[in-house]
Scaffold this motif. Structure first.
Motif, PDB file in Angstrom:
ATOM      1  N   TRP B 236       0.749  -1.170  -0.003  1.00  0.00           N
ATOM      2  CA  TRP B 236       0.094  -0.034  -0.022  1.00  0.00           C
ATOM      3  C   TRP B 236       0.960   1.363   0.125  1.00  0.00           C
ATOM      4  O   TRP B 236       0.431   2.395  -0.479  1.00  0.00           O
ATOM      5  CB  TRP B 236      -0.946  -0.094   1.149  1.00  0.00           C
ATOM      6  CG  TRP B 236      -1.885   1.050   1.067  1.00  0.00           C
ATOM      7  CD1 TRP B 236      -1.804   2.242   1.985  1.00  0.00           C
ATOM      8  CD2 TRP B 236      -3.033   1.280   0.249  1.00  0.00           C
ATOM      9  NE1 TRP B 236      -2.943   3.043   1.658  1.00  0.00           N
ATOM     10  CE2 TRP B 236      -3.748   2.491   0.706  1.00  0.00           C
ATOM     11  CE3 TRP B 236      -3.668   0.388  -0.643  1.00  0.00           C
ATOM     12  CZ2 TRP B 236      -4.886   2.429  -0.064  1.00  0.00           C
ATOM     13  CZ3 TRP B 236      -4.828   0.855  -1.272  1.00  0.00           C
ATOM     14  CH2 TRP B 236      -5.275   1.984  -1.042  1.00  0.00           C
ATOM     15  N   TYR B 237       1.945   1.269   0.823  1.00  0.00           N
ATOM     16  CA  TYR B 237       2.876   2.397   0.900  1.00  0.00           C
ATOM     17  C   TYR B 237       3.987   2.488  -0.119  1.00  0.00           C
ATOM     18  O   TYR B 237       4.354   3.679  -0.580  1.00  0.00           O
ATOM     19  CB  TYR B 237       3.248   2.489   2.266  1.00  0.00           C
ATOM     20  CG  TYR B 237       2.640   3.003   3.366  1.00  0.00           C
ATOM     21  CD1 TYR B 237       2.857   4.194   3.739  1.00  0.00           C
ATOM     22  CD2 TYR B 237       1.823   2.327   4.074  1.00  0.00           C
ATOM     23  CE1 TYR B 237       1.994   5.071   4.876  1.00  0.00           C
ATOM     24  CE2 TYR B 237       0.954   2.948   5.032  1.00  0.00           C
ATOM     25  CZ  TYR B 237       0.886   4.135   5.515  1.00  0.00           C
ATOM     26  OH  TYR B 237       0.353   4.527   6.508  1.00  0.00           O
ATOM     27  N   ILE B 238       4.169   1.355  -0.624  1.00  0.00           N
ATOM     28  CA  ILE B 238       5.431   1.589  -1.665  1.00  0.00           C
ATOM     29  C   ILE B 238       5.024   0.835  -2.998  1.00  0.00           C
ATOM     30  O   ILE B 238       5.009   1.831  -4.017  1.00  0.00           O
ATOM     31  CB  ILE B 238       6.555   0.568  -1.257  1.00  0.00           C
ATOM     32  CG1 ILE B 238       7.151   1.177   0.233  1.00  0.00           C
ATOM     33  CG2 ILE B 238       7.738   0.694  -2.179  1.00  0.00           C
ATOM     34  CD1 ILE B 238       8.048   0.194   0.779  1.00  0.00           C
ATOM     35  N   PRO B 241       1.873   3.067  -5.086  1.00  0.00           N
ATOM     36  CA  PRO B 241       2.071   4.661  -5.459  1.00  0.00           C
ATOM     37  C   PRO B 241       2.921   4.511  -6.608  1.00  0.00           C
ATOM     38  O   PRO B 241       3.006   5.159  -7.440  1.00  0.00           O
ATOM     39  CB  PRO B 241       2.705   5.224  -4.192  1.00  0.00           C
ATOM     40  CG  PRO B 241       2.200   4.243  -2.934  1.00  0.00           C
ATOM     41  CD  PRO B 241       2.034   3.037  -3.564  1.00  0.00           C
ATOM     42  N   ARG B 242       4.055   3.701  -6.394  1.00  0.00           N
ATOM     43  CA  ARG B 242       5.164   3.443  -7.688  1.00  0.00           C
ATOM     44  C   ARG B 242       4.542   3.065  -8.969  1.00  0.00           C
ATOM     45  O   ARG B 242       5.103   3.301 -10.062  1.00  0.00           O
ATOM     46  CB  ARG B 242       6.197   2.742  -7.008  1.00  0.00           C
ATOM     47  CG  ARG B 242       7.039   3.413  -6.009  1.00  0.00           C
ATOM     48  CD  ARG B 242       7.900   4.214  -6.623  1.00  0.00           C
ATOM     49  NE  ARG B 242       8.771   5.081  -5.733  1.00  0.00           N
ATOM     50  CZ  ARG B 242       9.981   5.438  -6.062  1.00  0.00           C
ATOM     51  NH1 ARG B 242      10.636   5.195  -7.344  1.00  0.00           N
ATOM     52  NH2 ARG B 242      10.656   6.043  -5.415  1.00  0.00           N
TER      53      ARG B 242
END
Lengths: 351, 324
Positions: B236-238, B241-242
Motif C-alpha cells: 500500500w505504501y510503496i 503508489p510507485r
C-alpha cells in the motif's frame, strides 16, 4: 538499548569477500564508527547487523540473543540509509508515523501525533510535517529519515553514511545534533562513514576496515596517535600523514626494522637544527592554521602550523619532527615502536 | 560547458579571423556559404511526418466533421451534397438505440479494465518474485497478445460451442449446469467478449505493471522491513503508489483500444443476440457501410471521437497528478 556482538562473521558477493571473519563488539550506549574507503565492507557489516544480508559464517548477537536467523523486522533495529529512503507519495508526518503503525504497535492516534511532533521538533522539521516527502530539500529529507529511526525506541541505531549527501554546513549541524541525541538517549549506534572528520568527532570508538577486515579499533585519539599500520594512519588526519623513507630526516630512536617514517603535518616543526632542509612550495592561510606544502629531497610534505609563520614561497627552511611524534613502519606497513631511550643509550655507549 | 569554454579560448584567434572575413564578405555570399539555417534543416526533417499526419489524420478528421453536417451518401457519388445543419446530430442524440450501443460499449470497457487490472497486477506481482522459470512463464503469458484479434475471435467461437466447446465442458466440471450458450444468450453474450478480451490483453497490463515493479528500488522495501511493515503495508505504501502511473497508462491505452473494439466482436457475436453486444463501432460500421448513411455515421463518429478525446484528456490530467 543493547550490546551488539559479531562473531567471526563472513559475507561474499560472488568472488568478492565483502566481510571476512570479522569480530566486533559494540557496547551498550556506545557510538562506534566504522571507517574505510569504498569497498572496505562497512555497509555490508551494517546490513549484516540489521539482517538485510545473511552471513555465510559466524553469528550475530543483539542484547545477548543470537539473532543470526531472525528476520530484520523482528530485530528491532533502526537503519538510516545513505539514500533518503522515504515513502515518496506520503507527507512528512505519515513518513514519521509509519514505524509507529507497524503491526504489534499499540499507540493511539493521539500518542502517535505527540510522538511524531516531539521528534520533528528535535530535528527542526516540525514546520514541514504536512509537506510531501518529495517536496523537501536533501537535508530535510535526511532529517526525516533520521527521524523515522528515532521515532520508535529501537535497540540499536545503524547509520549508513547518513550525512554524506548533505552540504557542509548542514553536515556539521547534524553531526552535533546526532552526538547530542546519542548522549541524551544513551543510544547504541553503529555509524558507517568514509569521512575521517565525522569519525573523529562522533565516535566513542573508531573501527577501521580494510577489504572486509577490521584492522584496528579503539578510541579516536588512540587510533589517531598510534595507528597499527600505514593503512590506518592514512585513514585519519587531514591533510594526510606524510610518509617518508627512513633517513630522509635525521631522527633519534629509529628502530632497526623501520623502513617508512610517518609524520603528521601538525608534528612538523620549524627551525630545528639537525632534521632536514626543505623548500617552501605553497602557503595556504586557513585562518586558525596554515597549511604549508614543502619539498624535501624531491618529495612533497604537508605541514600544519598554528602561528601563521611569515613564510615566503621558495624559501629554504630547516624542519624537524616534534619529539616523540614520529611513527615508524616496517616493510609490511606495520607500525614498530621506536627504540626505547635507555636502549639507545646502551647503543651509544657501546660504540 | 567546460568543453565549450576551453574551446572558445583555444579558438580565440581563429574566431577573430572568421569575424574579419565575415565583415568583408557581402551578405548574399555569407548565406550561400552557410547553406541552410538550423531552422530550415529542422523543418526538412519533420516535414515528411507532418505531411503524413495531415494526409491521413488531420484531413480525414476535418472532412468527417464536414460530412457530418450533410446528407452525403458514399454509394451515390453523383448526387449533389446537401448541407443539413445539425439534423444528423439531432437524430442521433434522439435515438434511444444509440444510447444502448454506447451503454454496451461502456459496459465492455469498464469491466474489461477492472478485471484486467486486477489479474494483470496479480500476475505481475507473481512474476516479479523471480522464481525459477519466471522468464519462461512470462513468455507463455504473453502469447495471446501476439495473436490476431480476428483469429482469437474465430477460435473462441469454437471454444464457446455449447455442446462441443471446451469452455462449457470445463465449467461443467465445477458446476453442472448443462451446456452453456455463451454467445447465444442475451445475459452471457456481453461477458463472452469480456472474457476473450481479458484472455488476450491482460498480458499487456501485466507487462506494463512489471516495468513499474522493476523500477522500484530495493532500499524502499528494506526501509519498510526495518520499520517492521507487513506485506500489506509494503504494497500500500510503496508498490501501489510507485506503479500507479504505469497502471494508469496501461488502462489509457487499453481503454481507448476497447472503446473502438470491432474485429473480435464481429467474429464472436457480430453484435448479437439482438443488439446486446452491438458496441458503438459495430453500429457505426453498419450505418456507414451497410446502410450507406455517410453523413449520419460521420456525425456518430464525431460524437465518439469527442467522447474519447474528452475522457482521454481528463484521464491524462489525473495521470499527471499521480505522477508527481
Amino acid at each position: 538499548m543493547a550490546e551488539i556482538t559479531l562473531q567471526t562473521i563472513s559475507k561474499s558477493f560472488g568472488a568478492t569477500r565483502a566481510v571476512a571473519d570479522l569480530d566486533l563488539t559494540v557496547h551498550d550506549g556506545e557510538f562506534v564508527v566504522l571507517l574505510g574507503p569504498t569497498g572496505a565492507g562497512k555497509t555490508t557489516t551494517l546490513r549484516l547487523i540489521a539482517g538485510l544480508e545473511k552471513p555465510e559464517a559466524g553469528r550475530v548477537f543483539i542484547d545477548g540473543m543470537d539473532v543470526t536467523e531472525t528476520p530484520t523486522s523482528a530485530r528491532n533495529v533502526a537503519f538510516v540509509f545513505q539514500q533518503y529512503s522515504l515513502y515518496p507519495h506520503y507527507s512528512v508526518f505519515e513518513n514519521l508515523a509509519f514505524p509507529l503503525k507497524a503491526p504489534g504497535q499499540t499507540l493511539s492516534t493521539e500518542e502517535i501525533k505527540a510522538r511524531v511532533r516531539e521528534i520533528a521538533e528535535l530535528l527542526r522539521i516540525d514546520h514541514k510535517l504536512e509537506n510531501r516527502a518529495t517536496a523537501l530539500s536533501g537535508g530535510e529529507m535526511q532529517r526525516v529519515a533520521i527521524g523515522r529511526a528515532l521515532v520508535r525506541n529501537p535497540t540499536v541505531f545503524l547509520m549508513d553514511e547518513p550525512l554524506s549527501s548533505l552540504d557542509a554546513k548542514l553536515r556539521e549541524d547534524l553531526r552535533v545534533e546526532l552526538k547530542r541525541i546519542q548522549r541524551d538517549l544513551g543510544a547504541t549506534i553503529v555509524y558507517v562513514t568514509h569521512d575521517q572528520l565525522e569519525a573523529m568527532t562522533l565516535a566513542d570508538r573508531i573501527g577501521v576496515l580494510n577489504q572486509g577486515e577490521l584492522v584496528q579499533i579503539g578510541d579516536p585519539r588512540e587510533v589517531y596517535e598510534t595507528p597499527n599500520s600505514v593503512y590506518v594512519a592514512q585513514r585519519l588526519g587531514s591533510p594526510q600523514i606524510n610518509l617518508l623513507a627512513v633517513g630522509m630526516l635525521e631522527l633519534p630512536l629509529v628502530p632497526p626494522s623501520a623502513t617508512t617514517l610517518g609524520v603528521r603535518p601538525e608534528d612538523i616543526v620549524l627551525d630545528q637544527s639537525g632534521g632536514g632542509v626543505a623548500k617552501v612550495l605553497n602557503v595556504e592561510h586557513l585562518g586558525v592554521e596554515t597549511v604549508i606544502l614543502l619539498e624535501l629531497a624531491g618529495q612533497h610534505l604537508h605541514a600544519l602550523l598554528g602561528d601563521a609563520a611569515s613564510l615566503e614561497e621558495g624559501a629554504e627552511i630547516s624542519i624537524g619532527v616534534r619529539e616523540g611524534a614520529a611513527l615508524f613502519f616496517d616493510t609490511n606497513g606495520k607500525r614498530v615502536d621506536p627504540v626505547k631511550a635507555s636502549a639507545r643509550e646502551e647503543a651509544v655507549y657501546g660504540t | 560547458m567546460t568543453d565549450q569554454s576551453s574551446d572558445s579560448s583555444a579558438d580565440g584567434l581563429t574566431g577573430q579571423v572568421a569575424q574579419n572575413v565575415a565583415k568583408a564578405t557581402p551578405a548574399a555570399v555569407v548565406r550561400k556559404v552557410r547553406g541552410l539555417s538550423d531552422r530550415a534543416i529542422a523543418w526538412l526533417f519533420i516535414s515528411p511526418t507532418i505531411f503524413l499526419l495531415l494526409a491521413i489524420n488531420i484531413f480525414p478528421l476535418i472532412w468527417t466533421v464536414y460530412l457530418s453536417f450533410t446528407n452525403y451518401r458514399a454509394n451515390r457519388p453523383g448526387r449533389p451534397i446537401e448541407w443539413v445543419g445539425t439534423r444528423n446530430y439531432e437524430r442521433l442524440l434522439g435515438n434511444e438505440d444509440i444510447w444502448g450501443y454506447l451503454q454496451a460499449t461502456a459496459h465492455f470497457v469498464v469491466w474489461t479494465m477492472i478485471i484486467q487490472v486486477i489479474i494483470g497486477l496479480g500476475l505481475a506481482l507473481l512474476i516479479n518474485r523471480n522464481f525459477k522459470g519466471a522468464s519462461f512463464w512470462t513468455t507463455v503469458i504473453l502469447i495471446p497478445m501476439m495473436l490476431s484479434p480476428a483469429v482469437v475471435g474465430t477460435f473462441w467461437t469454437y471454444l464457446y460451442q455449447p455442446q462441443t466447446g471446451i469452455f462449457s465442458y470445463i465449467i461443467n466440471l465445477f458446476v453442472s449446469v448443462g451446456p452453456i450458450d455463451m454467445i447465444g444468450s442475451v445475459d452471457l453474450a456481453p461477458w463472452s467478449i469480456i472474457i476473450v478480451d481479458t484472455w488476450m490483453w491482460t498480458p499487456y497490463i501485466m507487462l506494463l505493471c512489471l516495468a513499474g515493479l522493476r523500477s522500484i528500488p530495493d532500499y524502499l522495501y528494506e526501509a519498510a522491513e526495518i520499520d517492521r511493515a507487513n506485506a500489506w503495508q509494503k504494497f500500500w505504501y510503496i508498490t501501489l503508489p510507485r506503479i500507479m502511473p504505469f497502471l494508469m497508462l496501461a488502462v489509457l491505452f487499453r481503454g481507448i483500444e476497447n472503446f473502438k473494439m470491432f474485429d473480435m466482436v464481429v467474429e464472436l457475436t457480430s453484435g448479437g443476440p439482438g443488439s446486446t453486444t452491438e458496441v458503438a463501432s459495430i453500429n457505426l460500421k453498419r450505418e456507414a457501410f451497410e446502410k450507406w448513411r455517410t453523413g449520419y455515421s460521420s456525425a456518430f463518429a464525431v460524437i465518439l471521437f469527442v467522447t474519447v478525446f474528452g475522457l482521454g484528456n481528463i484521464y491524462v490530467k489525473a495521470l499527471n497528478k499521480v505522477k508527481q
